[in-house]
Design a protein around this motif. Sequence first.
Motif, mmCIF file in Angstrom:
data_model
loop_
_atom_site.group_PDB
_atom_site.id
_atom_site.type_symbol
_atom_site.label_atom_id
_atom_site.label_comp_id
_atom_site.label_asym_id
_atom_site.label_seq_id
_atom_site.Cartn_x
_atom_site.Cartn_y
_atom_site.Cartn_z
ATOM 1 N N THR A 280 89.228 56.441 -57.126
ATOM 2 C CA THR A 280 88.023 57.014 -56.910
ATOM 3 C C THR A 280 87.105 56.925 -58.049
ATOM 4 O OG1 THR A 280 89.218 58.708 -55.570
ATOM 5 C CG2 THR A 280 86.741 58.992 -55.995
ATOM 6 N N ALA B 97 81.896 58.696 -61.372
ATOM 7 C CA ALA B 97 80.720 58.998 -61.418
ATOM 8 C C ALA B 97 80.012 58.999 -60.006
ATOM 9 C CB ALA B 97 79.817 57.622 -62.162
ATOM 10 N N HIS B 98 80.518 58.357 -59.114
ATOM 11 C CA HIS B 98 80.056 58.298 -57.744
ATOM 12 C C HIS B 98 80.922 59.184 -56.690
ATOM 13 C CE1 HIS B 98 77.083 55.117 -58.556
ATOM 14 N NE2 HIS B 98 78.263 54.587 -59.107
ATOM 15 N N GLY B 99 81.944 59.527 -57.105
ATOM 16 C CA GLY B 99 82.828 60.517 -56.372
ATOM 17 C C GLY B 99 83.379 60.002 -55.135
ATOM 18 N N ARG B 100 83.448 58.579 -55.015
ATOM 19 C CA ARG B 100 83.721 57.655 -53.839
ATOM 20 C C ARG B 100 84.854 56.516 -54.178
ATOM 21 N NH1 ARG B 100 78.528 55.116 -52.161
ATOM 22 N NH2 ARG B 100 79.745 54.872 -50.050
ATOM 23 N N GLU C 79 80.521 47.867 -50.171
ATOM 24 C CA GLU C 79 78.973 48.206 -50.158
ATOM 25 C C GLU C 79 77.920 47.197 -50.875
ATOM 26 O OE1 GLU C 79 78.531 53.038 -49.659
ATOM 27 O OE2 GLU C 79 77.998 52.050 -51.328
ATOM 28 N N TYR C 80 78.564 46.777 -52.118
ATOM 29 C CA TYR C 80 77.581 45.851 -52.892
ATOM 30 C C TYR C 80 77.906 44.507 -52.658
ATOM 31 C CZ TYR C 80 75.577 49.647 -55.053
ATOM 32 O OH TYR C 80 74.820 51.286 -55.117
ATOM 33 N N PRO D 252 70.507 45.016 -54.939
ATOM 34 C CA PRO D 252 71.769 45.651 -54.944
ATOM 35 C C PRO D 252 73.078 45.077 -54.936
ATOM 36 C CG PRO D 252 71.053 46.170 -52.670
ATOM 37 C CD PRO D 252 70.193 44.962 -53.470
ATOM 38 N N SER E 69 74.721 48.133 -44.991
ATOM 39 C CA SER E 69 75.939 48.762 -44.940
ATOM 40 C C SER E 69 75.529 50.347 -45.093
ATOM 41 C CB SER E 69 76.591 48.731 -45.942
ATOM 42 O OG SER E 69 75.797 48.390 -47.238
ATOM 43 N N ASP F 171 69.556 55.282 -57.749
ATOM 44 C CA ASP F 171 69.827 55.627 -56.215
ATOM 45 C C ASP F 171 70.238 57.091 -55.966
ATOM 46 O OD1 ASP F 171 70.259 55.407 -53.664
ATOM 47 O OD2 ASP F 171 72.060 53.895 -53.983
ATOM 48 N N ASP G 278 73.051 59.859 -54.972
ATOM 49 C CA ASP G 278 74.593 59.887 -55.225
ATOM 50 C C ASP G 278 75.306 60.820 -54.366
ATOM 51 O OD1 ASP G 278 76.259 58.532 -56.851
ATOM 52 O OD2 ASP G 278 76.544 60.132 -58.433
ATOM 53 N N ARG H 36 83.200 66.044 -53.288
ATOM 54 C CA ARG H 36 82.174 65.089 -53.623
ATOM 55 C C ARG H 36 82.357 63.428 -52.774
ATOM 56 N NH1 ARG H 36 82.159 62.811 -58.924
ATOM 57 N NH2 ARG H 36 79.950 62.219 -58.836
ATOM 58 N N LYS H 37 83.745 63.570 -52.072
ATOM 59 C CA LYS H 37 83.791 62.297 -51.375
ATOM 60 C C LYS H 37 83.714 62.662 -49.851
ATOM 61 C CE LYS H 37 87.876 59.947 -52.126
ATOM 62 N NZ LYS H 37 89.223 59.803 -52.505
ATOM 63 N N LYS I 223 76.718 61.886 -47.937
ATOM 64 C CA LYS I 223 75.875 60.559 -47.855
ATOM 65 C C LYS I 223 75.044 60.962 -46.461
ATOM 66 C CE LYS I 223 76.995 57.998 -51.175
ATOM 67 N NZ LYS I 223 76.081 57.663 -52.245
ATOM 68 N N GLU J 75 70.463 52.965 -47.691
ATOM 69 C CA GLU J 75 71.026 51.598 -48.051
ATOM 70 C C GLU J 75 71.277 51.564 -49.472
ATOM 71 O OE1 GLU J 75 68.203 49.877 -44.574
ATOM 72 O OE2 GLU J 75 67.745 49.351 -46.622
ATOM 73 N N PRO J 76 72.724 51.709 -49.823
ATOM 74 C CA PRO J 76 73.038 51.857 -51.213
ATOM 75 C C PRO J 76 72.195 50.686 -52.372
ATOM 76 C CG PRO J 76 74.850 51.768 -49.856
ATOM 77 C CD PRO J 76 73.595 51.678 -48.897
ATOM 78 N N ARG K 14 67.255 51.557 -50.791
ATOM 79 C CA ARG K 14 66.072 52.598 -50.188
ATOM 80 C C ARG K 14 66.947 53.559 -49.503
ATOM 81 N NH1 ARG K 14 63.442 51.036 -44.381
ATOM 82 N NH2 ARG K 14 65.447 50.995 -43.588
ATOM 83 N N VAL L 243 65.516 56.594 -46.659
ATOM 84 C CA VAL L 243 64.449 56.935 -45.796
ATOM 85 C C VAL L 243 64.482 58.342 -45.322
ATOM 86 C CG1 VAL L 243 63.209 56.325 -43.734
ATOM 87 C CG2 VAL L 243 64.569 54.408 -45.006
#
Lengths: 322, 576
Positions: free
Chosen positions: A79, A82-85, A93-94, A272, B16, B42, B44, B190-191, B196, B210-211, B214, B216
């Motif tokens: 995990t 920093a993002h907790g994911r 995603e990227y 991104p 995504s 972005d 988080d 956090r997960k 999100k 959108e990671p 942007r 909205v």
Amino acid sequence: MFKYLLRKLLLVLPLLIGVVTLVFFLIELSPGDVADKFFTPETTPEVRQQIIAKYGLDKPAWFRYLLLIKNLAVLEFGTSIAHGRDVTTLIWEYLPNTLLLSSVTLLVIYPVGIALGTFQGVRQGSLFDSTASVVSLFFYSMPSFWLALMLQLYFSYRFDLLPTSGMHDPVEYDYMTRPEQIVDTLKHIILPGVAMGVASAAGAARYMRSSILEVIRQDFVRTARAKGLPESTVIRKHVIRNAMLPIVTLLGLSLPFLFSGSVLIEIVFAWPGMGRLIVNSIFSQDTPVVIGCFFVFTLMVVIGNLIADISYALVDPRIKYD
Amino acid sequence: MRIPALLALLAIAGCSGDSGPSQDAEKKWETRDTLVIAVQEDMDNLIPVVSQSAADSYIEGAIYFPTIDSEFDCSLKKIPALATEWNWSDDGTVISLTLRDDISWEDGTKVTANDILFGYDLVRDPAVASPRISYVQHAIEGKFPLVVDDTHLEFHFTHAYDRDTQAAHISAIPALPKHLLGEADRASLRKHAFGKSPMSAGPFRLAAHEPGQRIVLEPNWNFTGPEEYRPKLNRVILRVIPEYATRLIELEKGTIDLMQSVQFEDVDRLAKEHPNLRLVRRGWRSMDYVAWNQQNDLFKDVKVRRALTMAMDVDHMMSQLLTSDSGEVYGRRSVGTITPALCGVHNDDIQPLPHNLEQAKALLAEAGWTDTNGNGVVDKDGQELSFTLTTNNGNPRRAKAAVFIQDYLKQAGVEVKIETLAANTFFENLRKKDYQAALSGWSAGLFVDPSTIWHSDVTKGVDPQAVNHETPNCSDTVTDNCVERRYEFNFVSYNSAKADELIEQGLRTPVPSESAPIWQELQQVIYEDQPYTFLWWMDEVIAVDSRFENTSIDVLAPFGNLHDWSVPADKVKYER
């Protein structure tokens, strides 16, 4: 060939362990840690300790390293602190965004470079050759971030032909039809694609030109001409095919770049991609993400090498791997 | 890769994110136009007990209905929101709140006192390891808050302290939907997907994310709160654009409507070439200073520190570093770490030490530093007054300021070597006090607690914020009220009994009007000691399209109260 591939694949393991170890300890040796972002002057020492313990940062480095290797053995990247994911989710995603930009670059820009290099080679010494040489050298030496800013300034701001940044129109995209959305995304790819690909295209042109020049002087080309083949056939069938060999290697070696993206281009064009993800993770010392990304890149380098080797053997019957 | 594969990638890439805007949602009140804001980073996570980034806090402000809202006018003023009224007990240790009963989550569930309790339960839980835990440091276990019924609750504190800070502590965590998050595993909060795609009880809802691209926001059409909180805009879009030059081009093209931190050298040109932009100054939340590490013998003498300050021409540096082309200065001299925005507390009577090279040299001579060997550098007992001024990289203003300082101090016979370090290393060195002099900065809080920066760095004694201040002698015991505290953000190891006493006295004084004189005296004491050379407070320039009205751009936030923002019908830019 099989034995060769097996040997190469077996070499992947020590390579991966080496890369992961190096990256882990490099991050470990740099001052501060990822938990720093959670702290403010109001954070009491007890809370600081709690947060450090929650992310396992209170354990010694060797313990965390062994845990990391154990998890990687079952392809568990862990995990992001920093993002907790999940790191895998983050990469997924990227990664498509980077793949899109770099594959467009490879598919469009490389053929342009190869075609340019071929024409230059065939018309060696002509005005076209000299001009193209100067132009390709110019673009080859240009820093990509500067080119990116110039493209934005002229094609987006001054002439308003193309969007400045992002992957799609932030306001209208949600209300477009699917084909309109695809066109919109393509419009957004042009400037970053050009900025990212121009140097590679110029490089490919230089490679292709010298390769053509080497092949065109070979005896078999003279023979082909002597037996009365039309010049276009000589060039197409005998020269280009043979001159492509080093380019195939170049393309295979470019595979990792498909996945790693280009940090500067992604930052300037607000794209991104993986480059931005990995640089941000390095700055915030988010070890799981950095390790996850490097793991993927290393695999890609190996696979890219293998593909280059295989295609080399496929296109050149003289090459055999034992 | 073949063309169909590329088309598939085109379809996948950038899509995504979470669900898109609810285009078919029926409008329940009139809204128009879209506000596009450029942000550097972005979002988080939108669970306020664990969120981190600036974008998180902007969005949370729009999607959660605050317990108590605030506006800023010299100090934080509290205004009713979910809580319609709040009262302190006579001894200042209990705040009782009465809540509205008409606020609902998007799914129709009522927001109750239990949702507020749930938020504070999460903050307190060590499994969550919330960075907001300092909000409950003076809470009485089990009574923070004590729920009386669905619309009444009480917050019990261990002791009374500054009321603005107490009010901030009870309103910092908004109500959170217990019916959705109650069963969540707290260790992995956090997960949780809620972070999100949160459920709104406020004016806006998160429509899409959108990671890296942007975010909205659109009106929460199920919002049941007061009419004045209903959004007037169709959408608010936050675009993630990390690079300054790119944000500037987007602003000039008109593809973004709001940009933060416009560089001063761009301000005049933007004003001239883009009359559609309003350039708003937002001060003073950040300052720069030079820290003199008083663990180092060179800086132990206050005369030396005052001399070093007097040798610097701070006004000239400001005219070079914080000025637009037309000569407008975007900052003011700093005399402490309390922001001048807190006008009731900031000590306006402190006169900054003047730039006077001769006096600086005289002070150095008084402290025993003279140039005995004629090499241009003053010395004492064989040691030259020569040190390294460290700063962090990636900050051009500080890099230039360091060169100015080097030059000024050279004229006073002081040798300065400049060292620029990566930010992580730099801040770690500051905390470890592993530096000689450092050029750094602070972001100012809007309530006063100077203890973190100015309290003696290692204190064994009465916890200044503890319950019982009658404890006679703490030097040998460590109890609930007698603790050892390390103030590691006291980078300079400032140690002043007078300052400690004032800090403890100020923190124990609940009524702001009564604590203000104490804080003003503290600022005077610290300024006299010159543990820092305080340089300047900076303005932030925000560029915003002038079609927007009722914009809240102030010291609280670069774009606050988004529900108030509106566009007149004849100026609408985006139909959707």
